[in-house]
Design an enzyme around this catalytic site. Structure first.
Site, PDB file in Angstrom:
ATOM      1  CG  HIS A  57      -2.640  14.063  13.717  1.00 30.82           C
ATOM      2  ND1 HIS A  57      -2.308  12.763  13.964  1.00 30.82           N
ATOM      3  CD2 HIS A  57      -2.956  14.118  12.397  1.00 30.82           C
ATOM      4  CE1 HIS A  57      -2.424  12.057  12.839  1.00 30.82           C
ATOM      5  NE2 HIS A  57      -2.816  12.859  11.880  1.00 30.82           N
ATOM      6  CE1 TYR A 103       0.841  15.278  11.852  1.00 32.54           C
ATOM      7  CE2 TYR A 103       1.396  17.151  13.226  1.00 32.54           C
ATOM      8  CZ  TYR A 103       1.146  16.615  11.981  1.00 32.54           C
ATOM      9  OH  TYR A 103       1.215  17.419  10.875  1.00 32.54           O
ATOM     10  N   GLY A 119       0.821  -1.226   0.000  1.00 32.93           N
ATOM     11  CA  GLY A 119       0.000   0.000   0.000  1.00 32.93           C
ATOM     12  C   GLY A 119       0.847   1.265   0.000  1.00 32.93           C
TER      13      GLY A 119
END
Ligand code: BG6
Length: 862
Positions: A337, A275, A105
């Site tokens: 995030h 993050y 992917g």
């Protein structure tokens, strides 16, 4: 029994030199190469033929005579095997298999293979051996071709010489293979292969990492297969790595968590929020820890003016609108995030930040301190081309208009002693003017500098802005950084991983030249996924999202998402053309766009009318004064009237007794009183509850909790003037025998002259109920009792309420009715007589006081 080989590693090295495996053994000990296992171990063991095997065991010069290649090969393999076994027995702590699901992917191609290569570079020389299985549903041929291409594109850190890099890549490539992984038999076969590999290599299995780089709908099947057929044996760990989205709201996240919890233990699951792997974000806690002394006095509401947590993007959602349409910017970025970053800034700092457990617990506590969000806490936008992109990509009709926000600004507050009153601004958007991410902590400035600002020097002047910035990346700087204003303190950062940022003349950040800051950047820039893959390997759970944290985050965001579901986002052109269209500002708990965009209420030429253009309407309703206006004006008027009544009461009697209702309508009123009414005589005000739900006072459903959140904590009412209803006595809720209602009645009689409140604020339910007096209520509509226990038709069923006779003794009763849903009952009640059994509100008629109705236009006019 493991063979006993060398008493120490040095001997192993000497032995290896004299036996011609020098290069590989040194690599085994100091560098990342796996000495005698340059190909997947199974191949070395003969399960797959490898024509050039001997060549892998020696370098060119030391290669022996080629006259008997088969013999040489066998000898070398045996030698290497023995040596490998000895070294592994002595030095290797074990073998780790990494299975990358979704290996072909996009995410795998862009980041994960590189992250795994970095893991190999960092760890393979230190006690562990590895094998990497790229798995997908693609055919073996295609998968192999894909992986070969990806592996070829891997890069080494800058300080690795090209030929060394090629060598390392070669090793990694030989340890990596593609597998078609679909059925439970495939998983069983994989497990068997790993076991064989470990056994034949004389290794100990340390663990297996399954990285789910697949869409969430595939999770359950994969999880079931791993759990039933591919767990490692006793003594070895299993780690499964999951990628967002982790649900769509609190309920779906809970369902997904329950489902996964059926297959894996909590400590086995690593939910990635990439993050947390960004270097500047990963540095927040270490920075706070290393600079405790300087920050101790600064990191609080007494010094911090505001915190900005920002992620701006220039890209839009084209090509992924099918995902984006379902999620939007709040679910895509803010819920995960930005919230993770927020908790790192806001949480109490654990004594030991290397304890994952305490970091996670402190984080959870930060979640608990988040004040609930209201519709008015957010502003939403959508770039103009978005709807068209959705129509095109999802074959929607021309009339289709999306409401999905691609931009959001949200104002967050924390209800704790450290952060009370400090605005945390979270903002993210697509199609903005620049790509940049940062967390900026702006400190208050209480200094006054007498000299002209030309004489202000960055590290001395207290009048220059004081800020700490964790610069996540991109933007003007182009790299992650930590910036601290020179007039704050000189920070300490780990010198092995952070270095001073060179001068960049002319560069200004946050309004100041770069030279105003102590500025640091990573010695070696690392991609977030590489950082996280390393942390997975080291079992650092604090860099991941636990189930509890995930649900806490969804619990915080879901009510806002629900309330915004039908909100029309402001359209913006995208890029630099956005100008100031998306700028926003806040006042109290409300956030709004700085530039008003008047809505056209009446189509036609001429300027559109603004809500503020409408007058407050005065009329009569049920023979009593009615005040009607747009919600904002209505609330402002009611707050003014309450303050005026309070001031008059205090002037005449020395105190003001105010009884307040629960529910959602009074919330904006509480906020208005909390933020706009500085002349309110709070010190002389007694606050009573009109009604209460039979839940503990800290329960979010509790009316008192609402009052506490939206009013009490922002004003200075002496605590002995606050009178919550005693619904929770003797560890039970509203039990008759605890006599809570009687206790409250006695308290009222003792403190309120003639049990006559100065002002009672009521609402009106769509069924005509008021306070917690519902139609056909057997108590509270008449009789002697001042306070009663009642039953509500909706949850929580049990209630405590002031009775109608007590309400009617008040000097003034204000009834606040808001929203279109009240339109019907408003019409009905306007026509009925005194029928409190059917419509309790119709029984509100103060015996000697005044009744005033406050209705917004929607409730009054529909
Ligand atoms: C992803 C979001 O989680 O983060 C994307 O789904 C967003 O919409 C991306 O673009 C931003 O990540 P980065 O690392 O480019 O800042």
């Amino acid at each position: 029994m493991r063979p006993k080989c060398f008493p120490d590693g040095k001997k192993a090295k000497r032995w290896s030199r004299s036996h011609g495996c020098k290069q590989r053994f040194e690599a085994e000990r100091g560098g990342p190469a796996i000495a005698c296992s340059p190909t997947p171990i199974s191949r070395l063991l003969g399960s797959e033929s490898e024509p050039d095997q001997a060549a892998h065991c020696t370098d060119g010069e030391e290669r022996g005579p080629r006259r008997h290649p088969g013999c040489w090969k066998m000898l070398t393999v045996a030698m290497c095997m023995a040596l490998l076994g000895c070294l592994q027995a002595q030095e290797l702590r074990g073998h780790v298999s990494v299975i990358l699901l979704g290996a072909t992917g996009d995410l795998a191609r862009k980041y994960l293979w590189q992250g795994l290569f970095q893991l190999y570079l960092d760890e393979a020389g230190k006690d562990y051996s590895f094998s990497f299985h790229g798995a997908a549903l693609t055919s073996t041929k295609q998968g192999q071709a894909f992986i070969a291409k990806v592996l070829e594109s891997l890069s080494c850190p800058e300080d690795v010489a090209p030929d060394r890099c090629a060598e390392l890549k070669g090793q990694f490539q030989r340890l990596s293979a593609y597998r078609h992984l679909a059925t439970s038999e495939d998983y069983m076969a994989l497990s068997k292969d790993i076991e064989a590999q470990v056994q034949h290599g004389g290794l100990r299995e340390a663990g297996r990492i399954f990285y789910f780089s697949v869409p969430p709908f595939a999770y359950a099947d994969i999880a079931r297969n791993i759990n039933s057929s591919c767990r490692p044996g006793p003594g070895a760990w299993l780690r499964v790595v999951l990628e967002k989205p982790f649900g769509h709201d609190h309920l779906s996240a809970q369902q997904l968590a329950t489902e996964l919890g059926g297959f894996f233990r909590e400590e086995e699951m690593y939910r990635v929020d990439h993050y947390l792997g960004k270097q500047a974000v990963a540095q927040i806690l270490p920075f706070r820890d290393q600079n405790r002394k300087a920050l101790d006095g600064l990191w609080s509401r007494h010094h911090v003016e505001r915190v900005e947590i920002i992620m701006k993007e220039t890209v839009d959602a084209e090509g992924r609108t099918s995902f984006y349409e379902e999620y939007g910017v709040i679910r895509d970025v803010l819920q995960n995030h930005l919230t993770e970053v927020l908790t790192l800034v806001a949480m109490e700092l654990p004594h030991n930040i290397s304890s994952s457990e305490s970091v996670l617990q402190h984080k959870l506590r930060a979640f608990r301190a988040l004040r609930g969000l209201q519709k008015g806490s957010a502003v939403l936008g959508q770039y103009q081309a978005y709807s068209e992109q959705v129509r095109r990509e999802q074959q929607k009709p021309d009339s289709f208009r999306s409401l999905t926000p691609t931009f959001a600004g949200v104002l967050v507050h924390m209800d704790n002693l450290r952060w009370e009153g400090v605005p945390f601004i979270l903002m993210s958007g697509k199609a903005l003017d620049e790509r940049v991410g940062y967390v900026r902590i702006l400190f208050r400035n209480q200094a006054y500098c007498v000299q002209n600002d030309e004489h202000w020097v960055a590290d001395q002047s207290q009048c220059l802005p004081r800020q700490i910035v964790f610069y996540i990346g991109h933007g003007e700087l182009g790299s992650p950084a930590v910036l601290v204003s020179r007039n704050l303190f000189r920070p300490s950062l780990p010198s092995e991983s952070w270095k001073g940022l060179g001068a960049r003349p002319g560069l200004r950040l946050f309004g100041r030249p770069l030279s105003d800051f102590y500025a640091y950047r990573p010695v070696r820039e690392q991609d977030a996924y590489s950082v996280l893959i390393s942390r997975i390997f080291h079992g650092r759970k604090d860099s991941f999202v636990t189930t509890e944290n995930l649900l806490a985050s969804w619990g915080f965001w879901t009510p806002l998402l629900d309330s915004l579901a039908h909100e029309v986002p402001r359209l913006y052109p995208g890029g630099a053309e956005n100008g100031h269209l998306l700028d926003f500002e806040f006042s109290g708990a409300q956030l709004y766009f700085s530039q008003r965009q008047p809505e056209r209420l009446v189509p036609g030429p001429g300027p559109a009318p603004m809500p503020s253009g409408f007058q407050v309407l005065k009329a009569k309703y049920r023979e009593s004064p009615l005040i009607s206006a747009w919600p904002e004006e209505l609330i402002a008027k009611l707050a003014d009237d309450i303050e005026a009544t309070a001031v008059r009461a205090v002037r005449r009697f020395g105190t003001f007794h105010l009884a307040l209702s629960g529910g959602s309508s009074p919330v904006p009123l509480f906020q208005q009183l909390a933020t706009r009414h500085y002349g309110f005589p709070w010190a002389h005000t007694h606050l009573w509850l009109v009604d209460e739900r039979c839940v503990p006072l800290w329960d979010p459903e509790s009316n008192f909790q609402h009052l506490q959140t939206h009013l009490l904590q922002h004003v200075r009412v002496p605590y002995y003037n606050i009178h919550p209803m005693p619904v929770h006595l003797h560890q039970r809720l509203c039990a008759e025998e605890d006599q809570g209602a009687q206790t409250y009645a006695s308290e009222i009689s003792a403190l309120v002259a003639n049990s006559s409140f100065d002002l009672v604020l009521l609402g009106m339910g769509a069924d005509g109920h008021t306070a917690s007096l519902f139609p056909q209520s057997p108590s509270g509509l008449d009789g002697e009792q001042l306070v009663v226990l009642t039953e509500s038709p909706s949850r929580p069923f049990q209630r405590m309420s002031l009775s109608l006779p007590l309400i009617n003794r008040a000097r003034k009763v204000a009834v606040l009715v808001m929203g279109r849903v009240k339109r019907e009952i408003t019409m009905l009640v306007s026509r009925v007589g005194h029928e409190p059994k059917k419509w309790p509100i119709s029984g509100v008629l103060p015996s000697s006081g005044q009744l005033v109705w406050y209705m917004d236009y929607e409730a009054f006019l529909g």
